[in-house]
Design an enzyme around this catalytic site. Structure first.
Site, PDB file in Angstrom:
ATOM      1  N   ASN A 139      26.196  46.171  37.967  1.00 13.07           N
ATOM      2  CA  ASN A 139      26.703  45.054  38.758  1.00 13.07           C
ATOM      3  C   ASN A 139      25.884  43.845  38.332  1.00 13.07           C
ATOM      4  O   ASN A 139      24.721  43.704  38.720  1.00 13.07           O
ATOM      5  CB  ASN A 139      26.536  45.319  40.257  1.00 13.07           C
ATOM      6  N   VAL A 140      26.485  42.982  37.519  1.00 10.37           N
ATOM      7  CA  VAL A 140      25.717  41.874  36.939  1.00 10.37           C
ATOM      8  C   VAL A 140      25.136  40.951  38.008  1.00 10.37           C
ATOM      9  O   VAL A 140      24.165  40.240  37.756  1.00 10.37           O
ATOM     10  CB  VAL A 140      26.566  41.049  35.924  1.00 10.37           C
TER      11      VAL A 140
ATOM     12  N   ASN B 178      30.496  38.469  29.512  1.00  7.85           N
ATOM     13  CA  ASN B 178      31.949  38.294  29.656  1.00  7.85           C
ATOM     14  C   ASN B 178      32.454  38.604  31.071  1.00  7.85           C
ATOM     15  O   ASN B 178      33.525  38.138  31.453  1.00  7.85           O
ATOM     16  CB  ASN B 178      32.628  39.202  28.612  1.00  7.85           C
TER      17      ASN B 178
ATOM     18  N   SER C 228      35.354  28.705  30.734  1.00  8.90           N
ATOM     19  CA  SER C 228      36.809  28.663  30.920  1.00  8.90           C
ATOM     20  C   SER C 228      37.277  27.227  30.740  1.00  8.90           C
ATOM     21  O   SER C 228      36.472  26.297  30.873  1.00  8.90           O
ATOM     22  CB  SER C 228      37.128  29.122  32.356  1.00  8.90           C
TER      23      SER C 228
ATOM     24  N   TYR D 213      35.179  29.109  41.395  1.00  8.61           N
ATOM     25  CA  TYR D 213      35.293  29.519  39.983  1.00  8.61           C
ATOM     26  C   TYR D 213      34.892  28.367  39.055  1.00  8.61           C
ATOM     27  O   TYR D 213      34.130  28.553  38.101  1.00  8.61           O
ATOM     28  CB  TYR D 213      36.732  29.957  39.727  1.00  8.61           C
TER      29      TYR D 213
ATOM     30  N   ALA E  67      32.974  25.785  39.722  1.00  5.88           N
ATOM     31  CA  ALA E  67      31.523  25.529  39.823  1.00  5.88           C
ATOM     32  C   ALA E  67      30.755  26.567  39.007  1.00  5.88           C
ATOM     33  O   ALA E  67      29.801  26.238  38.296  1.00  5.88           O
ATOM     34  CB  ALA E  67      31.087  25.557  41.282  1.00  5.88           C
TER      35      ALA E  67
HETATM   36  P1  NAI Z   1      39.493  41.129  33.739  1.00  9.42           P
HETATM   37  O1  NAI Z   1      39.621  41.050  35.220  1.00  9.42           O
HETATM   38  O2  NAI Z   1      40.598  41.699  32.933  1.00  9.42           O
HETATM   39  O3  NAI Z   1      38.150  41.934  33.365  1.00  9.42           O
HETATM   40  C1  NAI Z   1      36.923  41.598  33.963  1.00  9.42           C
HETATM   41  C2  NAI Z   1      36.004  42.810  33.897  1.00  9.42           C
HETATM   42  O4  NAI Z   1      34.773  42.457  34.550  1.00  9.42           O
HETATM   43  C3  NAI Z   1      36.570  44.029  34.646  1.00  9.42           C
HETATM   44  O5  NAI Z   1      36.481  45.193  33.837  1.00  9.42           O
HETATM   45  C4  NAI Z   1      35.675  44.135  35.874  1.00  9.42           C
HETATM   46  O6  NAI Z   1      35.504  45.471  36.333  1.00  9.42           O
HETATM   47  C5  NAI Z   1      34.365  43.538  35.360  1.00  9.42           C
HETATM   48  N1  NAI Z   1      33.496  43.074  36.446  1.00  9.42           N
HETATM   49  C6  NAI Z   1      33.869  42.394  37.556  1.00  9.42           C
HETATM   50  N2  NAI Z   1      32.807  42.189  38.341  1.00  9.42           N
HETATM   51  C7  NAI Z   1      31.731  42.739  37.718  1.00  9.42           C
HETATM   52  C8  NAI Z   1      30.359  42.851  38.044  1.00  9.42           C
HETATM   53  N3  NAI Z   1      29.878  42.353  39.196  1.00  9.42           N
HETATM   54  N4  NAI Z   1      29.536  43.476  37.174  1.00  9.42           N
HETATM   55  C9  NAI Z   1      30.022  44.002  36.016  1.00  9.42           C
HETATM   56  N5  NAI Z   1      31.320  43.937  35.663  1.00  9.42           N
HETATM   57  C10 NAI Z   1      32.172  43.306  36.507  1.00  9.42           C
HETATM   58  O7  NAI Z   1      39.138  39.641  33.290  1.00  9.42           O
HETATM   59  P2  NAI Z   1      39.336  38.907  31.888  1.00  9.42           P
HETATM   60  O8  NAI Z   1      40.542  38.078  31.971  1.00  9.42           O
HETATM   61  O9  NAI Z   1      39.187  39.870  30.779  1.00  9.42           O
HETATM   62  O10 NAI Z   1      38.081  37.902  31.929  1.00  9.42           O
HETATM   63  C11 NAI Z   1      36.934  38.043  31.105  1.00  9.42           C
HETATM   64  C12 NAI Z   1      36.157  36.738  31.187  1.00  9.42           C
HETATM   65  O11 NAI Z   1      36.954  35.668  30.682  1.00  9.42           O
HETATM   66  C13 NAI Z   1      35.765  36.327  32.617  1.00  9.42           C
HETATM   67  O12 NAI Z   1      34.466  35.765  32.610  1.00  9.42           O
HETATM   68  C14 NAI Z   1      36.788  35.281  32.970  1.00  9.42           C
HETATM   69  O13 NAI Z   1      36.321  34.382  33.955  1.00  9.42           O
HETATM   70  C15 NAI Z   1      36.977  34.609  31.629  1.00  9.42           C
HETATM   71  N6  NAI Z   1      38.229  33.881  31.504  1.00  9.42           N
HETATM   72  C16 NAI Z   1      39.441  34.528  31.602  1.00  9.42           C
HETATM   73  C17 NAI Z   1      40.618  33.808  31.515  1.00  9.42           C
HETATM   74  C18 NAI Z   1      41.970  34.448  31.631  1.00  9.42           C
HETATM   75  O14 NAI Z   1      42.961  33.717  31.681  1.00  9.42           O
HETATM   76  N7  NAI Z   1      42.088  35.779  31.629  1.00  9.42           N
HETATM   77  C19 NAI Z   1      40.595  32.341  31.315  1.00  9.42           C
HETATM   78  C20 NAI Z   1      39.291  31.782  31.188  1.00  9.42           C
HETATM   79  C21 NAI Z   1      38.150  32.527  31.294  1.00  9.42           C
END
Ligand code: NAI
Length: 247
Positions: free
Chosen positions: A62-63, A89, A141, A154, A156
């Site tokens: 849990n980051v 990520n 983002s 988000y 911030a």
């Molecule tokens: P996603 O929801 O598909 O995957 C996120 C992963 O992070 C999941 O496997 C989840 O279990 C894990 N996670 C959540 N909380 C956690 C915690 N406390 N400790 C460890 N792991 C945790 O999200 P996605 O779309 O792959 O996003 C990846 C990154 O890209 C994020 O930082 C997101 O903010 C950023 N991002 C995504 C965009 C999008 O449109 N999908 C746009 C801009 C940025």
């Protein structure tokens, strides 16, 4: 192979952009530490990577908790003896209008998206400083560059990630550590599940490349920044958004 034998930690590796990143880095020769709060999906991914011939481990983390981030680095050292690349990520969103946003929604998003990057960066940097080299890549983002309605928490957190990136790029460069960020645009992962089709179409229309992002689009930006090809890139924020935010 662009990251041959490099030990790469990917947080949030179990799904979406993180999972695509793990697959691409494994193909490019990296040893993968798939770190996620979701054990089931994370272990499934690691199994798949191993079947493909990669060296990979899953670490539940849990980051948002510093002790958990510290354990992630310890587990990586036990398994592989060093940390070459950390990709911060993991991220979440809990959207709402400013006047309706609960303290809980604010705290959770800041804790995972901002404090999580701080926690992992801090403990990986200690190891990398001892090694005299390393790469940290943070995930911001488009919303972290320009803001977005309904996303105070988000936005911030993602503006904050840019602050950490630029600060660490100055602080850690003399110790052989490069720090950069990637700013994805709207990318097709579970994070987009709640966005209505009408809004997705409008985003596509506003994007000069006329499509949404795929997880691999972001993964390849991480790959470039992780590789030695980017050895003079430090403190940059690389947008991967089809040109969404030009002008
Ligand atoms: P996603 O929801 O598909 O995957 C996120 C992963 O992070 C999941 O496997 C989840 O279990 C894990 N996670 C959540 N909380 C956690 C915690 N406390 N400790 C460890 N792991 C945790 O999200 P996605 O779309 O792959 O996003 C990846 C990154 O890209 C994020 O930082 C997101 O903010 C950023 N991002 C995504 C965009 C999008 O449109 N999908 C746009 C801009 C940025």
């Amino acid at each position: 192979m662009r990251v041959q034998d490099k030990v790469v930690i990917i947080t949030g590796a179990a799904n979406g952009i993180g999972a695509a990143t793990a697959r691409i880095f494994a193909r490019e020769g990296a040893k993968i530490v798939a770190a996620d709060i979701n054990r089931q999906d994370g272990e499934r991914l690691v199994q798949e990577l191993r079947e493909g011939g990669a060296e990979a481990i899953f670490v539940e983390v849990n980051v948002a908790e510093e002790a958990s981030a510290q354990r992630l680095m310890e587990r990586t050292l036990e398994a592989f003896g060093r940390i070459d690349v950390l990709i911060n990520n993991a991220g979440i969103h809990r959207d709402g209008w400013l006047v309706k946003m609960s303290e809980e929604a604010w705290d959770l998003v800041i804790d995972v998206n901002l404090k999580g990057v701080f926690n992992c960066g801090k403990h990986a940097a200690k190891v990398m400083m001892d090694q005299g080299r390393g790469v940290i890549i943070n995930t911001t983002s488009v919303v972290g560059l320009y803001g977005n309605m309904g996303q105070s928490n988000y936005a911030a957190s993602k503006f904050g990630v840019i602050g950490l990136t630029k600060t660490w790029a100055k602080e850690l460069a003399p110790r052989g550590i490069r720090v950069n960020a990637v700013a994805p645009g709207y990318t097709m992962t579970a994070m987009m599940d709640t966005v209505p089709e009408k809004i997705l179409s409008a985003i596509k229309e506003k994007t000069p490349l006329k499509r949404l992002g795929e997880p691999e689009d972001v993964a390849y930006a991480y790959l470039y920044l992780a590789s030695d090809e980017a050895s003079y890139v430090n403190g940059a924020v690389l947008s991967v958004d089809g040109g969404f935010v030009i002008g």
